[in-house]
Design an enzyme around this catalytic site. Structure first.
Site, PDB file in Angstrom:
ATOM      1  N   GLU A   1      -4.235  -8.922   0.279  1.00  0.00           N
ATOM      2  CA  GLU A   1      -4.707  -8.621   1.631  1.00  0.00           C
ATOM      3  C   GLU A   1      -6.219  -8.555   1.573  1.00  0.00           C
ATOM      4  OE1 GLU A   1      -2.191  -5.874   3.759  1.00  0.00           O
ATOM      5  OE2 GLU A   1      -3.944  -4.973   4.717  1.00  0.00           O
TER       6      GLU A   1
ATOM      7  N   GLU B   1       0.821  -1.207   0.000  1.00  0.00           N
ATOM      8  CA  GLU B   1       0.000   0.000   0.000  1.00  0.00           C
ATOM      9  C   GLU B   1       0.860   1.264   0.000  1.00  0.00           C
ATOM     10  OE1 GLU B   1      -2.871  -0.266   3.145  1.00  0.00           O
ATOM     11  OE2 GLU B   1      -3.886  -1.977   2.239  1.00  0.00           O
TER      12      GLU B   1
END
Length: 834
Positions: free
Chosen positions: A503, A428
């Site tokens: 994720e 991220e």
């Protein structure tokens, strides 16, 4: 469509041993250097000086995490566990180097020190490393005094605001002293690949980097292959031997690369089901004399990702059933303990996990050793941030100077592990939204490929745009974080690129807590800083598990998923979390602004939470209800059924109390006190069975499940009596007297019939007699501020945990006793063996 196929490398960690040769002094020795250190939190004057009197400093053994010792403080950040993990700390050790080691090279290997480590020997600075997750080596040779006492000093400077979760503090991984001849295999200097793999034979290529710290000389290298047993020991005779290489000149102060190729007949393939390994034993000779020998465990396996069909191991399609794991060990903190790691993996294996993403950093080497031995696939991640950091003092400050060093160190250390199937260059990262960000991703991926061409690269993307603005071409496999609806869109736009759920879910729950009314609104189910265990609650960017299940089932080209997270961990107590970096999960400006406002309001609350709610297993290692939802999906061949909630609701008599069932069966009938409440059949996208209109009355709930019309499994929950006694169980009663082995002892609050009584919180006091000590207690309650070192722990929803460690060199029976007022006491006996 052609799959993306990896060269079928494998391997396990580089293990260094001392072989039995006539000239012992010339060959490699690698010994634990963990014992008898002196520690001080703070920054005393002259901390590196050999003459400093450190006799009053605390004496301890490594690994050590000073942060976990606390105390918890409400004013500390919940995002990092409300524990004091930051600041300067010193470690010092005095040791005598034998006079016979004169002429040898002496290296200090540190597997991990949090963080900004600097190393001195006898007052001279010799090296260090800032990133706390990187293993590194320093050469002590030039400043040591053979035959005399030497002083080693390590200073750490852990900055505040440098992490989004609990990082720990201290030399929290193992330390080794490595002695070699001047001519030796370089640090992490072997690389074993299997470029040709067939059922009848595999080609094993061994690359060896020789490092010569002495005068110019001539060297020869030879390699032999052996099978390893389940414990990692050599078995039988050599399965293959190479010819000694041609005599090769190695200049003074130079490194050279030599390569050898061997044929391994009838190889047994490594996989999670059959984690068979081999070892390449490489011998270095100088002028006919053996001067070094290293062992490199490896495995034989092929790995490929097919953009249309998913992941293949040894030519067989394998669905990746993975979880993300942070590095802390709950009540033990970040300090490495192999048994604690092994216990986590055993619990995950029982659930059906076959893969782990090491979020968001390189793990301890022992984690990968266990994965190799126990059979787990690993996606190893390097960074949580690149140049644009997420907290004021995080890796963003190190990126420019250190990213290449850290990335190369990670890959070179771990590229011999058969468990590692992909390298992740980031999680991220904020550069996803930058016009030139894809160039950084390509740069990092190229660094990885320059060290290892046998595995693919990936990253965890949480911005949809990152999959379409160039990032998708920078990595080999695109990982989506919390975007199952993007799978078909991305596949349509780039059908040649493999996809994985890097994720997923981020469902939150507290073990044994159930709130009413039950709602499918993911923002509901929160009270008293706990979260309902109906497994329907999630942060705004996340979802209940079923959304990801449907995304995978509707899009079989996706290789699988990594659920956030396998275990609860210290820090990040979402949804009771004022960490404003969470707004980065939103790409829509309006959603981001709304999330920022909500978090600002949340930051005004006096939030006690110090650990996460994301785990499928709680911080103490107790299974939440969600464990059985994933087990039902990931182990469809296992007859199992699990009912929730518990059935102790005296205040709810006559009220609707929904009942959910997780099962690997396809049909079930629910009974309350013998009366059928209906038989339900699972539809094609149903992952739990629900009876949402059950009216509570005390007694017995029983579910009978079926598969293909035949009886499959049953589960029963009952209204219990009052708390009456304690029950103790140990995960293992046979231990090693090595000062490291652990037993995890569970206490349950039960009624007279031995049934665990939910909603009980009786204080329990633990004591240990015999050759062991109580090192930690826990109960899985994310709001508890009781010290993990306290011998007293209140049960949380009926359970508490004591962690007992053996004493080195002291064998014999160990008795663990739990006592609670009004409930009496209970004991369990363990045995510590030499």
């Amino acid at each position: 469509m052609r799959p993306i196929t990896l060269l079928p490398l494998t391997m396990a960690a580089l293990a260094l041993t001392q072989p039995a040769h006539a000239d012992q002094q010339s060959v490699r020795e690698r010994a634990s250097f963990n014992a008898d250190w002196r520690f001080m939190k703070g920054d005393p004057s002259g901390g590196a000086d050999a003459a400093l009197d450190d006799a009053k400093w605390r004496k301890l053994d490594l690994p050590h995490d000073f942060g976990i010792e606390g105390p918890f403080k409400q004013e500390y950040q919940g995002e990092t566990g409300k524990l004091p993990w930051w600041g300067v700390a010193w470690y010092r050790k005095k040791f005598t180097l034998p006079a016979g080691d004169a002429g040898r090279r002496i290296h200090l290997d540190i597997d991990g020190a949090m963080s900004h480590a600097t190393v001195w020997v006898n007052g001279k600075r010799v090296g260090g490393w800032p990133y706390g997750y990187t293993s590194f080596r320093v050469d002590l040779t030039e400043h040591l005094k053979p035959g005399a006492e030497n002083t080693l000093a390590v200073r750490l400077d852990n900055p505040p605001d440098s992490s989004r979760w609990y990082p720990g503090g201290g030399i929290y991984r193992n330390v080794w002293l490595v002695k070699t001849a001047p001519l030796h295999v370089a640090h992490n200097g072997t690389f074993v690949t299997t470029p040709i793999v067939k059922a009848d034979a595999a080609t094993v290529d061994v690359q060896v980097t020789l490092d010569n710290k002495g005068a110019a000389t001539a060297a020869q290298v030879s390699t032999a292959l052996y099978a390893l047993d389940a414990a990692g020991r050599r078995t039988g005779e050599a399965l293959a031997r190479s010819e000694a290489s041609a005599l090769t000149k190695v200049g003074a102060g130079r490194q050279i690369l030599l390569a050898q190729s061997l044929e391994l007949k009838q190889p047994r393939f490594w996989s999670p089901r059959t984690p068979q390994r081999y070892v390449a034993v490489t011998t270095v000779s100088e002028q006919g004399r053996v001067v070094d020998e290293v062992e490199t465990p490896f495995g034989v396996r092929t790995v490929s990702f097919d953009a249309a069909r998913g992941f293949f191991l040894n030519g067989e399609h394998v669905a990746i059933q993975g979880v993300c794991m942070h590095h802390d060990l709950g009540a033990l903190g970040a300090a490495l303990n192999v048994r604690a790691l092994e216990r986590q993996l055993e619990i995950l294996k029982e659930m059906g996990v076959n893969a782990i993403r090491t979020t968001h950093n390189p793990p301890a080497p022992e984690m990968l050793d266990l994965a190799d031995r126990m059979g787990f696939l690993i996606v190893e991640e390097a960074f949580d941030a690149w140049r644009l950091g997420k907290t004021p003092n995080d890796y963003g400050l190190l990126y420019d100077e250190w990213h290449e060093k850290d990335l190369r160190a990670m890959v070179k250390r771990d590229r011999n592990h058969p468990s590692v199937i992909m390298w992740s260059i980031g999680n991220e990262i904020r550069e996803q939204g930058e016009p030139e960000g894809w160039k950084m991703a390509a740069h990092l991926a190229d660094i990885v490929r320059s060290e290892d061409r046998t595995r693919l690269t990936t990253a965890g993307f949480n911005h949809v745009v990152s999959g379409y603005n160039g990032f998708q071409t920078a990595v080999d496999v695109v990982g989506f974080n919390y975007k199952p609806w993007e799978y078909p869109k991305f596949h349509q736009s780039a059908p040649q690129i493999p996809v994985i759920g890097s994720e997923t879910a981020s469902t939150v729950s507290s073990r044994g807590e159930y709130f009413f009314p039950v709602s499918d609104d993911k923002s509901k189910g929160q009270a008293n800083f706990q979260v309902s265990s109906y497994d329907l609650t999630a942060p705004p960017w996340a979802s209940a598990p079923e959304l990801e299940f449907k995304g995978l089932d509707d899009n079989p080209f996706v290789a699988g998923e990594f659920v956030w997270t396998g275990f609860d961990y210290l820090g990040e107590p979402t949804p009771y979390n004022a960490d404003t970096t969470n707004v980065l999960n939103f790409t829509d400006p309006a959603a981001r602004e709304r999330a920022a406002r909500e978090l600002k309001e949340l930051s005004k609350l006096n939030i006690p939470s110090r650990s996460s709610y994301f785990g499928i297993v709680d911080l103490a290692g107790f299974k939440k209800d969600r464990f059985y939802l994933y087990q039902a999906r990931w182990r469809p061949e296992l007859p199992m059924a699990h009912l929730l909630p518990h059935w102790n609701w005296p205040e709810r008599v006559g009220e609707v109390t929904p009942v959910h069932l997780y099962t690997s069966g396809d049909e079930a009938e629910l009974f309350l006190n013998g009366q059928s409440l209906g038989r339900k059949k699972r539809g094609p996208r149903d992952y739990r069975l629900r009876w949402d209109d059950v009216v509570y009355k005390p007694g017995t709930l029983r579910a009978v499940t079926y598969k293909q019309g035949k009886p499959w499994a049953e589960d029963t929950v009952q209204t219990t009596g009052k708390a009456a006694k304690l029950s103790l169980t140990a995960d293992r009663d046979a231990l090693l007297a090595d000062g490291k082995d652990l037993s995890f002892v569970t206490v349950a609050i039960t009624d007279k019939e031995g049934r665990t009584v939910p909603r009980t919180s009786n204080p329990v006091r633990f004591s240990v007699s015999g050759p062991a000590e109580l090192v930690a207690t826990d109960n899985g309650d994310a709001t508890s501020h009781v010290s993990f070192q306290s011998p007293e722990r209140a049960a949380f929803n009926g359970l508490a945990l004591a962690i007992v460690r053996t004493k080195s060199g002291k064998a014999g029976p160990i008795v663990v006793t739990a006592t609670s007022e009004g409930l009496g006491s209970a004991k369990v006996t363990l045995n510590s063996k030499p």
